[in-house]
Scaffold this active site. Structure first.
Site: not given
Ligand SMILES: [Zn+2]
Length: 445
Positions: A311, A325, A345
């Site tokens: 996450c 970033k 993910e």
């Protein structure tokens, strides 16, 4: 998957994100208040004109209608939920929780009847059309059962039924605002706080240990909290920026608190049993009062699928400053230290995908500019720790790759590269690798 910054580059919710979360708490409350005043006259007029609709009140859940939004314009909404006002005396005394069909769910909100243009009410909802739109809109989500109060990112894509289940369960935001450090922040999504917190319009977080409380006085009493930074090891410091690595097993409560907090800003993040399996990388701005969390990413300690990030979130007051970033770049620096390739993910959130695309484009095209076409995808992957699939999809999306005689061939016309680089925008804050003091995670006996 993580919501991210760079909301401004997402046309469908750019202005929206900027208004809700982008500016942080105080500024956007101000904007909201101003717009409530501005559209009032028009709303009064429209509700008078619709006196004939009085017989249809209260509106049913599922009703489609136009709604005055904070931009002083009418937008189509769907009624998700309704509730009686405390002053209830007639069917007009309801407020409605609406979803703006043009916008991301983060902008769902409670509105008064006066904000709805009752002349535009449509009662028969075409569920088929809606299903299709939902499937197209949301390819992210997961089937993991919600069985505990811990939160982590799920893995699988959701089928339509599970998605509906998710949206049903999480349809109404339960916490409207939080206070965190010096910011008051409007939340974006439902988060599964323990039930006793669900009637709180605002939660107060200790910005260091992330314990949350119902009342300001509780937080003030808590201020003797001895932490002045996240728990765990500081693994990076450059200027005023620090990164802490927090082991979910050693700091379980912190990990859970962080997940509750993050879910307020991430739509499709599933409750997940165990924070033990994750490391949390918490980015902070440091000053003489302490290290203030600006965002984080989580990472599985052991990933079969070579995930290097689960996450990712930049908190709204800190968005659009290049932190997202920075977090992405940081996750790849860790992969390089591990001598592995990595990939985030899936599913990625809308804003997450934009940030990743931007990152991959910049990193890969800078290399292609130097090496022209004399480089393979494998070599690019070795240099950047970006998984070959992600490299291929990035270059394909930029039309920089051709399939010739059974091989992928990279086409790197300098002018084309420059054009794409310009479009990808600025690179954000750089990770100074010399300031990263870190050894890859190893399970201890
Ligand atoms: Zn604390």
């Amino acid at each position: 998957m993580g919501s991210m910054e760079e909301a401004s580059t997402a046309p469908e919710n750019g202005s929206a994100a900027a208004t809700t979360g982008g500016g942080g708490g105080t500024a956007c409350n101000g904007a909201g208040a101003a717009s409530n005043g501005g559209g009032l006259e028009r709303r009064l007029r429209s509700s008078t004109a619709s006196a004939s609709w009085a017989a249809h009140l209260p509106l049913e859940v599922g009703t489609r209608v136009m709604c005055w939004w904070r931009d002083q314009k009418l937008h189509p909404v769907k009624v998700i939920e309704r509730r009686k006002l405390s002053s209830y005396s007639s069917p007009a005394d309801y407020e409605y929780y609406v979803h703006y069909t043009e916008f991301n769910r983060r902008l769902d909100e409670w509105v008064k009847l006066e904000q709805l243009d009752l002349d535009t009410v449509e009662t028969d909802v075409d569920e088929k059309v809606e299903d299709k739109a939902t499937i197209l809109k949301m390819t992210r989500h997961q089937k993991r059962k919600i069985d505990e109060t811990h939160v982590e990112q799920g893995h699988e894509e959701l089928d339509a039924a599970s998605l509906r289940e998710h949206e049903e369960f999480t349809k109404v935001k339960n916490i409207a605002k939080i206070e965190l450090g010096r910011y008051e922040i409007d939340t974006w999504y439902f988060s599964p706080f323990p039930p006793e917190y669900n009637d709180c319009p605002k939660l107060f977080f200790c910005e260091f240990c992330l314990n949350f409380m119902k009342r300001k006085e509780q937080l003030q009493r808590h201020m003797k909290c001895d932490l002045k930074h996240p728990p765990g090891d500081e693994i990076y410091r450059s200027g005023t920026l620090s990164m802490f690595e927090v082991d979910g097993k050693k700091n379980k409560v912190y990990g859970q608190n962080l997940c509750y907090l993050a879910k307020l800003f991430l739509d499709h993040k599933t409750l997940y049993y165990d924070v033990d399996l994750f490391l949390f990388y918490v980015l902070c701005e440091c000053d003489d009062r302490g290290c203030h969390m600006v965002g984080y990413f989580s990472k599985e300690k052991h990933s079969e699928e070579s995930y290097n990030l689960a996450c990712i979130l930049t908190l709204p007051p800190y968005q659009r400053k290049g932190y997202g970033k920075f977090l992405i770049a940081f996750s790849y620096e860790l992969s390089k230290k591990e001598s592995k390739v990595g990939t985030p993910e899936r599913p990625l959130s809308d804003l997450g995908l934009l940030s990743y695309r931007g990152y991959w484009t910049r990193v890969l095209l800078e290399i292609l500019k130097k090496h022209k076409s004399n480089i393979s995808i494998k070599e690019l992957s070795d240099m950047t720790a970006i998984k070959a699939d992600d490299i291929l999809s990035t270059l394909q999306s930029l039309d920089l790759i051709q399939y010739r005689k059974g091989q992928h061939v990279i086409c790197a016309d300098p002018k084309v590269l420059d054009r794409h680089l310009k479009a990808a925008g600025r690179g954000g804050l750089d990770v100074d690798v010399s300031k990263l003091i870190w050894t890859p995670y190893k399970e201890q006996g």
